[in-house]
Design a protein around this motif. Structure first.
Motif, PDB file in Angstrom:
ATOM      1  N   ASN A 247       1.051  -1.189   0.214  1.00  0.00           N
ATOM      2  CA  ASN A 247       0.262  -0.048  -0.097  1.00  0.00           C
ATOM      3  C   ASN A 247       1.056   1.773   0.307  1.00  0.00           C
ATOM      4  O   ASN A 247       1.457   1.445   0.688  1.00  0.00           O
ATOM      5  CB  ASN A 247      -1.130  -0.467   0.862  1.00  0.00           C
TER       6      ASN A 247
ATOM      7  N   PHE B 299       0.056   3.895   0.681  1.00  0.00           N
ATOM      8  CA  PHE B 299       0.655   4.821   1.478  1.00  0.00           C
ATOM      9  C   PHE B 299       1.024   5.107   3.248  1.00  0.00           C
ATOM     10  O   PHE B 299       1.949   5.519   3.654  1.00  0.00           O
ATOM     11  CB  PHE B 299      -1.002   5.472   1.633  1.00  0.00           C
ATOM     12  N   HIS B 300       0.456   3.155   2.818  1.00  0.00           N
ATOM     13  CA  HIS B 300       1.435   2.350   4.347  1.00  0.00           C
ATOM     14  C   HIS B 300       2.770   2.962   3.936  1.00  0.00           C
ATOM     15  O   HIS B 300       3.419   3.297   4.889  1.00  0.00           O
ATOM     16  CB  HIS B 300       1.184   1.483   4.731  1.00  0.00           C
TER      17      HIS B 300
ATOM     18  N   LEU C 272       3.807   6.467   5.110  1.00  0.00           N
ATOM     19  CA  LEU C 272       4.108   6.578   6.172  1.00  0.00           C
ATOM     20  C   LEU C 272       5.166   6.017   7.203  1.00  0.00           C
ATOM     21  O   LEU C 272       5.873   6.389   7.892  1.00  0.00           O
ATOM     22  CB  LEU C 272       3.034   6.595   6.916  1.00  0.00           C
TER      23      LEU C 272
ATOM     24  N   ILE D 145       8.549   8.210   6.535  1.00  0.00           N
ATOM     25  CA  ILE D 145       7.962   8.905   7.883  1.00  0.00           C
ATOM     26  C   ILE D 145       9.111   8.576   9.545  1.00  0.00           C
ATOM     27  O   ILE D 145       9.532   9.337   9.562  1.00  0.00           O
ATOM     28  CB  ILE D 145       6.701   9.518   8.178  1.00  0.00           C
TER      29      ILE D 145
ATOM     30  N   MET E  96       7.139  15.406   3.668  1.00  0.00           N
ATOM     31  CA  MET E  96       6.554  14.129   3.397  1.00  0.00           C
ATOM     32  C   MET E  96       4.797  14.899   3.434  1.00  0.00           C
ATOM     33  O   MET E  96       4.319  14.556   2.475  1.00  0.00           O
ATOM     34  CB  MET E  96       6.623  13.728   4.566  1.00  0.00           C
TER      35      MET E  96
ATOM     36  N   ILE F 198       2.386  13.031   0.194  1.00  0.00           N
ATOM     37  CA  ILE F 198       1.074  12.174   0.740  1.00  0.00           C
ATOM     38  C   ILE F 198      -0.189  12.630  -0.138  1.00  0.00           C
ATOM     39  O   ILE F 198      -0.975  12.241  -0.425  1.00  0.00           O
ATOM     40  CB  ILE F 198       0.921  12.635   2.233  1.00  0.00           C
ATOM     41  N   PHE F 199       0.263  14.265  -0.306  1.00  0.00           N
ATOM     42  CA  PHE F 199      -0.739  15.340  -0.997  1.00  0.00           C
ATOM     43  C   PHE F 199      -0.795  14.540  -2.815  1.00  0.00           C
ATOM     44  O   PHE F 199      -1.192  14.215  -3.538  1.00  0.00           O
ATOM     45  CB  PHE F 199      -0.578  16.172  -0.662  1.00  0.00           C
TER      46      PHE F 199
ATOM     47  N   MET G 278      -2.081  10.439  -2.593  1.00  0.00           N
ATOM     48  CA  MET G 278      -3.253  11.206  -2.286  1.00  0.00           C
ATOM     49  C   MET G 278      -4.212  11.192  -4.396  1.00  0.00           C
ATOM     50  O   MET G 278      -5.380  10.705  -4.177  1.00  0.00           O
ATOM     51  CB  MET G 278      -4.158  12.158  -1.480  1.00  0.00           C
TER      52      MET G 278
ATOM     53  N   SER H  57      -4.756   2.199  -3.111  1.00  0.00           N
ATOM     54  CA  SER H  57      -5.003   0.986  -2.094  1.00  0.00           C
ATOM     55  C   SER H  57      -4.712  -0.625  -2.865  1.00  0.00           C
ATOM     56  O   SER H  57      -5.037  -1.073  -2.667  1.00  0.00           O
ATOM     57  CB  SER H  57      -5.337   0.512  -0.863  1.00  0.00           C
TER      58      SER H  57
END
Lengths: 200, 171, 383
Positions: B32, B34-35, B38, B41, B72, B76-77, B80, B86
């Motif tokens: 994923n 997005f994960h 993160l 980060i 970051m 992430i933006f 999105m 996902s």
């Protein structure tokens, strides 16, 4: 016109509200909330809530004659009446059961309008909240009976009009009875036609 | 007592390092995206922790501010706005994974060679000079003023470029 | 009175020192500070909710909560019990881990920021020499948990709210930092303690907010701070009328309470940092203890935040961005220039130059912010 003066003006309005809520009375722009359970606004006379049954003097002497007009008139059909019978099975002019389901009642007041016997009126009692909506909110005859004094207290104008009308009717009836009696007394005594017939 | 505390601190530093390596691995391997961001980060925060352990507070906080707070967030933006965010069916690798692996390996050996051949000035513990923000500022405005200005010119041109791209009508 | 909390802490440490080794005392000293902050944060938040409801109520001619305890003082506790006992609902297709982690992580930056706030004389929990940078760095990370919440709950309203928060936070961080730059420039330090001591003149009344550039910086910083913690009128992220509750739409019970808590602690810390930078921190005439001065100033700033909420309607998103980028940012840049000029020149040059700079920047701003008038369109088919 300075940039942002409109915002300042608005902020002054809210600040005035804030301070006046502490230092001014309800009529001068202060707090006008009435803290309900401790303090109450005086009830308006024309306020009407769930119906009640009126009795004169004693609870046995209720005005309702179980004519069923209100039950037929009731739009949500929340009134349930059973007539009382005496031992011989003859119908009496009083209800054996008079139930009003307050969860169904919509406070329209049609029963009050429809009743020809001044027996049912709208109440001022609105604090009927209850944890048990099946039993406690189905009012039976005993719950619904309230005296004429109570009616006079909560709705003095209507009650005095009703009382005057009833008194007049009573007087008229008495006068008629007296006239009948006088008529009966003046000629030869004749056998009474129907002495036991109902007066109403 | 003091040595106990120092071992404790050292264990802490190693934990932070392990965490950042773990987070980096996760950032590469998580399906994923997005994960993965993160987890990245987490890596950056671990690196900031290493900076703090080296007493480079300013660097650590600037790192957090710029990378975690700004870069970051923008990453992430951007994530999105991507499609199939996902989707578990997205392939993790494409045909170029073998050359990429080789390139990474080459870079790693280069770095390792550089690190091992550089003579690091070793000082006794406790005598590390504390670099204050004032010193940093002075160094930036005197010794390193040219690179500093070049960077600012680069940033300005990037900003102008962004405006030009974003503008609908030609200037 | 002034040092009551400091003496309390050292007294506790003295008592512990009888039977604890030295290194343990260091640990305990830190632990005591942490405990104090960990208590202060949530308690502040609880009573800020009450204060907010009371003040907004009064502004709307309502008495506000007044049932639980005298004047409703126990209302926050009742709310807390309610929050704790509520059902915790997780959407079926939510990203479970992120949905759980986000409220936990969002409290962290809010609490961490407390570490550098000088609550009173000798009452800075951690005297970092880069305290202000710490504040900026840590509070900038609070965007990430909001993103996690908005993405993890798999809800379009949450996602919209999250996007709005991030756009807003990135935009307002820039003028916020730049508004504080004159203060840092003149103090020559990033340490919150040094900034407070730099304002100690005039019997504790030489606040930066009382200088022209400081006043402008104070207003801009405070506005950006209000926007940073997503409070009205910048609360687009939680705009009830548009996107339900924004990024915490899918949260209930204690998780929701944590978001709420972070928001209120953020507004407290922003007010506290604003006090530190511009209102002299704990400095003040000596008849009140220093920590009382600090809390008085901070709470009056919080009152202003609540006052904003009671007065102003919500911004539209383009107005929000326009305010940050087209008005506040140029104003801060001009402010930095004017502050430098004001400070490093003397005599009539100082006054005349500053006024000239103000006029020039005002002209520039007005020209920049001219309303966009679209050219007249000709509709062929819609007539």
């Amino acid at each position: 016109m300075i940039f942002g003066s409109g915002i300042l003006k608005g902020m002054l309005v809210t600040l005035k509200n804030f301070t006046s809520s502490y230092f001014k009375g309800p009529d001068e722009g202060g707090l006008f909330t009435v803290q309900y359970p401790e303090k109450r606004l005086p009830e308006k006379e024309n306020f009407r809530n769930f119906p009640f049954l009126v009795f004169d003097n004693t609870p046995d002497n209720l005005r309702c004659v179980a004519c069923d007009i209100c039950a037929k008139e009731c739009p949500p059909k929340c009134i349930y009446i059973v007539r009382e019978f005496d031992k011989e099975g003859r119908p009496l002019k009083r209800p054996a059961t008079f139930d009003i389901d307050l969860t169904v009642c919509m406070n329209c007041g049609f029963c009050e309008e429809a009743c020809p016997f001044d027996a049912i009126y709208m109440d001022h009692d609105f604090e009927i909240a209850n944890a048990d909506r099946h039993d406690k909110l189905l009012y039976h005859k005993d719950d619904l009976l309230k005296s004429n004094e109570y009616f006079r207290k909560i709705r003095p104008t209507n009650a005095s009009a009703v009382d005057a009308r009833r008194h007049e009717a009573e007087e008229k009836k008495k006068a008629a009875a007296a006239a009948v009696a006088a008529k009966a007394a003046a000629p030869k005594p004749t056998p009474p036609a129907a002495p036991n017939s109902p007066a109403a | 007592m003091i040595s106990e505390m120092q071992t404790g601190i050292q264990i802490g530093i190693y934990l932070v390092m392990a965490l950042s390596v773990f987070a980096a691995l996760a950032a590469v391997n998580l399906p994923n995206i997005f994960h993965a961001a993160l987890a990245f980060i987490g890596t950056l925060l671990g690196i900031a922790g290493i900076f703090i352990s080296l007493r480079a507070d300013f660097l650590a906080l600037a790192h957090i501010l710029i990378y975690v707070g700004a870069v970051m967030t923008l990453v992430i933006f951007a994530i999105m706005l991507t499609q199939r965010l996902s989707d578990p069916n997205v392939r993790q690798h494409n045909n170029l994974s073998a050359p990429a692996f080789l390139g990474g390996l080459a870079f790693l050996t280069l770095m390792a060679k550089l690190i091992y051949t550089t003579p690091w000035p070793v000082k006794a513990a406790g005598t590390v000079p504390h670099v204050s923000v004032m010193d940093l500022g002075q160094a930036l405005m005197t010794t390193y003023v040219f690179p500093f200005e070049v960077i600012s010119v680069v940033l300005i041109s990037a900003l102008l470029g962004a405006i030009v791209i974003a503008k609908k009508d030609p200037l | 009175m002034d040092q009551i909390f400091v003496t309390l802490k050292s007294g506790i440490l003295d008592q512990l020192g009888r039977f604890l080794p030295d290194w343990a005392l260091v640990v305990h000293s830190v632990l005591i500070s942490i405990t104090a902050i960990a208590i202060l944060g949530p308690v502040t938040m609880m009573y800020l909710t009450l204060l907010e409801r009371k003040v907004v109520g009064r502004m709307q001619n309502r008495p506000g909560p007044n049932r639980v305890g005298k004047w409703g003082v126990l209302q926050p506790i009742a709310d807390g019990i309610k929050m704790l006992t509520k059902e915790d609902i997780v959407p079926l297709r939510a990203d479970g881990v992120l949905h759980f982690l986000a409220p936990v992580l969002i409290v962290m930056p809010a609490l961490l920021v407390f570490a550098v706030i000088p609550f009173g004389r000798n009452m800075t929990p951690v005297n970092l020499n880069i305290g202000f940078l710490y504040f900026i760095a840590v509070s900038s990370t609070s965007a990430i948990p909001i993103f996690m919440a908005s993405w993890g709950s798999r809800n379009k309203y949450a996602l919209l709210g999250g996007m709005r928060v991030i756009a807003q936070m990135i935009s307002y961080e820039v003028p916020m930092v730049l508004a504080a730059v004159p203060v840092l420039m003149l103090t020559g330090s990033l340490s919150t303690n040094d900034i407070v001591t730099a304002q100690s003149g005039w019997g504790g009344l030489q606040w930066f907010a009382l200088t022209p550039w400081g006043f402008a910086g104070f207003i801009i910083f405070f506005l950006c701070g209000v926007a940073e913690c997503n409070r009205s009128p910048f609360d687009l992220a939680e705009a009830e009328s548009e996107i339900i509750a924004g990024f915490h739409t899918e949260y209930s019970g204690m998780k929701f309470a944590l978001f709420y808590m972070a928001e209120f602690m953020n507004s407290f810390t922003v007010s506290a940092i604003c006090t530190t930078l511009f209102l002299g921190g704990w400095q003040g005439p000596g008849f009140l203890p220093s920590w009382l001065w600090f809390f008085l100033k901070t709470y009056s700033l919080i009152f202003v935040m609540i006052w904003f909420r009671g007065t102003l309607p919500r911004f539209r998103i383009d107005q929000l961005m326009g305010l940050a980028w087209k008005l506040l940012l140029p104003m801060t840049l001009a402010n930095i220039l004017i502050a430098g000029f004001w400070h490093f020149t003397h005599g009539w040059i100082k006054i005349a130059g500053s006024i000239a700079l103000v006029i020039a920047s005002y002209e520039g701003l007005v020209r920049l912010n001219q309303r966009y008038t679209p050219e007249k369109r000709v509709y062929t088919f819609a007539e």
